[in-house]
Motif scaffolding. Sequence first.
Motif, mmCIF file in Angstrom:
data_model
loop_
_atom_site.group_PDB
_atom_site.id
_atom_site.type_symbol
_atom_site.label_atom_id
_atom_site.label_comp_id
_atom_site.label_asym_id
_atom_site.label_seq_id
_atom_site.Cartn_x
_atom_site.Cartn_y
_atom_site.Cartn_z
ATOM 1 N N LEU A 140 46.064 -15.444 71.118
ATOM 2 C CA LEU A 140 46.624 -15.124 69.806
ATOM 3 C C LEU A 140 46.196 -13.758 69.281
ATOM 4 N N MET A 141 45.202 -13.140 69.901
ATOM 5 C CA MET A 141 44.738 -11.837 69.432
ATOM 6 C C MET A 141 45.846 -10.797 69.325
ATOM 7 N N PRO A 142 46.744 -10.664 70.310
ATOM 8 C CA PRO A 142 47.807 -9.654 70.175
ATOM 9 C C PRO A 142 48.678 -9.856 68.945
ATOM 10 N N TYR A 143 48.952 -11.115 68.592
ATOM 11 C CA TYR A 143 49.771 -11.362 67.414
ATOM 12 C C TYR A 143 49.037 -10.938 66.141
ATOM 13 N N ALA A 144 47.745 -11.250 66.075
ATOM 14 C CA ALA A 144 46.963 -10.864 64.908
ATOM 15 C C ALA A 144 46.889 -9.344 64.771
ATOM 16 N N VAL A 145 46.642 -8.662 65.877
ATOM 17 C CA VAL A 145 46.507 -7.199 65.836
ATOM 18 C C VAL A 145 47.853 -6.541 65.565
ATOM 19 N N ARG A 146 48.906 -6.988 66.238
ATOM 20 C CA ARG A 146 50.198 -6.314 66.133
ATOM 21 C C ARG A 146 50.863 -6.563 64.793
ATOM 22 N N VAL A 147 50.899 -7.802 64.336
ATOM 23 C CA VAL A 147 51.581 -8.108 63.081
ATOM 24 C C VAL A 147 50.808 -7.544 61.898
ATOM 25 N N THR A 148 49.480 -7.661 61.925
ATOM 26 C CA THR A 148 48.679 -7.054 60.858
ATOM 27 C C THR A 148 48.809 -5.543 60.878
ATOM 28 N N GLY A 149 48.872 -4.960 62.070
ATOM 29 C CA GLY A 149 49.080 -3.514 62.174
ATOM 30 C C GLY A 149 50.413 -3.090 61.601
ATOM 31 N N ALA A 150 51.458 -3.917 61.809
ATOM 32 C CA ALA A 150 52.759 -3.607 61.217
ATOM 33 C C ALA A 150 52.688 -3.634 59.695
ATOM 34 N N ALA A 151 51.918 -4.559 59.132
ATOM 35 C CA ALA A 151 51.743 -4.602 57.683
ATOM 36 C C ALA A 151 50.979 -3.377 57.188
ATOM 37 N N LEU A 152 50.022 -2.915 57.990
ATOM 38 C CA LEU A 152 49.264 -1.726 57.596
ATOM 39 C C LEU A 152 50.146 -0.479 57.550
ATOM 40 N N THR A 153 51.111 -0.395 58.453
ATOM 41 C CA THR A 153 52.006 0.767 58.437
ATOM 42 C C THR A 153 52.878 0.791 57.192
ATOM 43 N N LEU A 154 53.122 -0.390 56.598
ATOM 44 C CA LEU A 154 53.916 -0.459 55.376
ATOM 45 C C LEU A 154 53.070 -0.272 54.125
ATOM 46 N N ALA A 155 51.754 -0.370 54.251
ATOM 47 C CA ALA A 155 50.858 -0.222 53.100
ATOM 48 C C ALA A 155 50.509 1.244 52.896
ATOM 49 N N ASP A 156 50.432 1.668 51.654
ATOM 50 C CA ASP A 156 50.106 3.049 51.314
ATOM 51 C C ASP A 156 48.585 3.213 51.262
ATOM 52 N N PRO A 157 47.984 3.988 52.178
ATOM 53 C CA PRO A 157 46.520 4.151 52.137
ATOM 54 C C PRO A 157 46.034 4.889 50.895
ATOM 55 N N ALA A 158 46.938 5.584 50.203
ATOM 56 C CA ALA A 158 46.527 6.308 49.000
ATOM 57 C C ALA A 158 46.068 5.357 47.901
ATOM 58 N N LEU A 159 46.575 4.118 47.915
ATOM 59 C CA LEU A 159 46.157 3.158 46.889
ATOM 60 C C LEU A 159 44.683 2.809 47.041
ATOM 61 N N GLU A 160 44.246 2.587 48.283
ATOM 62 C CA GLU A 160 42.831 2.302 48.510
ATOM 63 C C GLU A 160 41.971 3.525 48.207
ATOM 64 N N GLU A 161 42.455 4.706 48.557
ATOM 65 C CA GLU A 161 41.709 5.926 48.256
ATOM 66 C C GLU A 161 41.581 6.122 46.748
ATOM 67 N N ALA A 162 42.634 5.768 46.003
ATOM 68 C CA ALA A 162 42.562 5.881 44.545
ATOM 69 C C ALA A 162 41.527 4.926 43.981
ATOM 70 N N ALA A 163 41.465 3.715 44.518
ATOM 71 C CA ALA A 163 40.461 2.756 44.055
ATOM 72 C C ALA A 163 39.056 3.249 44.358
ATOM 73 N N ARG A 164 38.891 3.838 45.549
ATOM 74 C CA ARG A 164 37.579 4.393 45.891
ATOM 75 C C ARG A 164 37.227 5.546 44.963
ATOM 76 N N GLY A 165 38.234 6.345 44.612
ATOM 77 C CA GLY A 165 37.992 7.463 43.711
ATOM 78 C C GLY A 165 37.633 7.033 42.301
ATOM 79 N N LEU A 166 38.063 5.842 41.914
ATOM 80 C CA LEU A 166 37.744 5.328 40.585
ATOM 81 C C LEU A 166 36.414 4.589 40.550
ATOM 82 N N GLY A 167 35.683 4.604 41.661
ATOM 83 C CA GLY A 167 34.336 4.031 41.676
ATOM 84 C C GLY A 167 34.209 2.702 42.370
ATOM 85 N N ALA A 168 35.266 2.185 42.966
ATOM 86 C CA ALA A 168 35.170 0.900 43.655
ATOM 87 C C ALA A 168 34.415 1.065 44.970
ATOM 88 N N THR A 169 33.622 0.086 45.303
ATOM 89 C CA THR A 169 32.929 0.099 46.589
ATOM 90 C C THR A 169 33.933 -0.129 47.717
#
Length: 263
Positions: A140-169
Motif C-alpha cells: 500500500l505504500m505506493p498508493y499512500a505516497v502517490r495519492v498524497t503527493g498528488a494532493a501536495l501538488t494541488l496545495a499552495d506551499p505559500a500558505l504554510e510559509e505565511a503561517a510560519r512567517g506569522l510565528g507558527a511553529t
Amino acid sequence: MKARPIAAALAVLGYVIMLVPILFVVASAFTSSSTLSFPPKGFSLQWFGKAAAYQPFTDALLSSLLLAGCATALALALGVPVALGLHRGAIPGRSLLQGLFLSPLVVPELVIGLALYQQLMIGLGQTAFAALLIGHAVLLMPYAVRVTGAALTLADPALEEAARGLGATPWRAFRTVTLPLLRPGVMSAALLGFITSFNNVPLSLLLQSRDLGTLPVTMLDYVQQSYDPVIAAMSTLILAATIIVAVVAERTVGFTRIFGGIN
C-alpha cells in the motif's frame, strides 16, 4: 474526429468486458437452484443468509477488516512523511527514491510475497499477522505516497510559509494549514489502500496461516471445495459494501479530484 468513434467503441467494449461477468455473479446469487449456474433458476434470498451464517467467512471477514485497517494506517504513517519529503524537501536523487517507493506497483505480488515469506516467516520467525501486516503495508505504500503527493501538488506551499512567517511553529503550521489541505488526499489514499488490502489474494495466499485467513483466500478455498451459490452471494455482499463506501466517500471527501491530479 475519425478516431473518436473507434475510441468510444473500445471504451464501451472495455466496460462490457468488466461489468458483464460481475452482473452474471450478482444474478446467480439470487437463484433458487442448489448449484451455481446462469441464467438463474427461480428467485431466492436463501444463499445470502447461508453466506452470512458460514463461520469461516465471518471469521475471515473480521481478520481482513483488522488487517486492512492496520495496514492502511501503517502505510499512511510512513507514506505521508515520505510524500512530504519528496515534494517539499531538497533531497538528492529524488526521482530515484520516488521510483523506489512506487516499485511495489510494478513488481509482481507473488515475488514480493515470496521474498517476505523467506525473510519474515522463515528467517525471523514472525507470526502470520505480523508478516501479513508488513506485506500489505509494503503493497500500500505506493498508493499512500502517490495519492498524497498528488494532493501536495494541488496545495499552495505559500500558505504554510505565511503561517510560519506569522510565528507558527513548523508542527503547528503543518497541523493547522498543510494537513487540512492534504485531508482529501489522505482520505483517498486510505480508501484506496483499504480496498486494495481487503481484496488482496496473491500476497495473502503466501503469508497467511491456517489459523489466520483473509476473506478472499477463504472464498478461493471454498470455490475449490463447493460449487453452490453461497460464494456468489458473498461476492455480491462485498460488491454492495464497496459501492456504498465509495459513494459515501465521494460525497464527503470528493476524492475524484485527487485521483484526477495523478499523471
